[in-house]
Design a protein around this motif. Structure first.
Motif: not given
Length: 299
Positions: A111-140
């Motif tokens: 199996p493959y499992n991925t996860m993406l998280s994105v945090f975007t300000p609602v009111y402040d007109d700035v870029r998203s301060p944080k993004l993370t991503a993970s990929v897990t499968e039997w190889c690593g």
């Protein structure tokens, strides 16, 4: 009179109309209707979207499931993490719209499992301060984190591949993955035309290409039936990405398509089409008696 509503993801303080109006006026983002937004997003629930996934991997299309969870929360400006007690740190609190997106599919026996998280300000007109991503499968495993500081994303990449981990870099561009949240806030927030973008973090891991800013062209078109599409084209790396959504608030994401044309001309096309959606305070439903709710979602 002060009304305080608490749950794991949202904390809403209301001190009459006099408190709400300053919060509304402090917004620097245009096109967000505070009344509409707060009624929908501050009701103490998350929006759970389930998609039928057709994921291209290793030259074949694999059936699977993608889930998008949109929810608002109080985020620390200084630490760039969710605040445990935002009422004690109001000056450090920043309201964000968070996307957690998972993909699950099989490649042969594993199996493959991925996860993406994105945090975007609602009111402040700035870029998203944080993004993370993970990929897990039997190889690593592989994991990427990007934190926006001093005009650049500071990126850290970790991977079981020798050539891809562990590395740190700085990138001065917006992130493609932020587009999902900007659509949910207001599609008009997305700049059109030629832009420097950081391609999808999951795509970057699947394609095994360097994590850097790429030249992209963003366009928008109406599809009819109150639907529209944002399309991003990267000519140099052969990637095309489009998101289909409802044109009216809350701008629900209906589907997305990824097309990667490799250097040998071979194309890999991934599609995801929404099959169900519910507003649910899922963090309060972690006992076994609630497992039937997964069937209601089509999971």
């Amino acid at each position: 009179m002060i009304l305080i509503r608490r749950n794991k993801f949202n904390i809403l303080w209301v001190v009459g109309l006099s408190f709400l109006l300053p919060a509304c006026n402090s917004s620097t983002r245009e096109g967000i209707n505070e009344g509409q937004f707060s009624t929908y997003w501050y009701q103490g629930k998350a929006e759970i979207n389930v998609f039928d996934l057709q994921q291209s991997r290793y030259g074949e299309v694999r059936p699977g499931t993608a889930v998008m969870i949109f929810v608002t929360e109080d985020f620390s400006k200084s630490k760039q993490v969710k605040l445990d007690n935002p009422e004690k740190k109001r000056s450090d609190a920043q309201k964000v719209l968070k996307l957690n997106m998972t993909r699950e599919f099989m490649t042969g026996v594993y199996p493959y499992n991925t996860m993406l998280s994105v945090f975007t300000p609602v009111y402040d007109d700035v870029r998203s301060p944080k993004l993370t991503a993970s990929v897990t499968e039997w190889c690593g495993q592989a994991f990427t984190q990007m934190n926006y500081k001093n005009g650049n994303y500071r990126t850290s990449e970790f991977s079981y591949f020798e050539s891809e981990g562990d590395t740190d870099s700085k990138i001065g561009a917006s992130a493609e993955d932020e587009l999902f949240n900007l659509i949910r806030l207001n599609p008009d927030l997305i700049p059109m035309g030629n832009q420097k973008l950081i391609p999808s973090l999951i795509f970057q891991r699947f394609a095994h290409i360097p994590l850097k800013a790429e030249q992209a062209t963003i366009s928008k078109k109406e599809l009819g039936s109150n639907q529209a599409e944002i399309e991003v084209v990267y000519n140099e790396i052969g990637r095309k990405f489009s998101i289909q959504y409802q044109q009216f608030f809350p701008f629900e994401v209906l589907s997305f398509t990824e097309t990667w044309t490799k250097s040998n001309g071979q194309q890999e096309i991934t599609t995801a089409t929404r099959s169900s959606m519910q507003m649910l305070d899922y963090w309060n439903k972690n006992e076994s008696i609630y497992e039937p709710l997964r069937k209601d979602l089509g999971l």
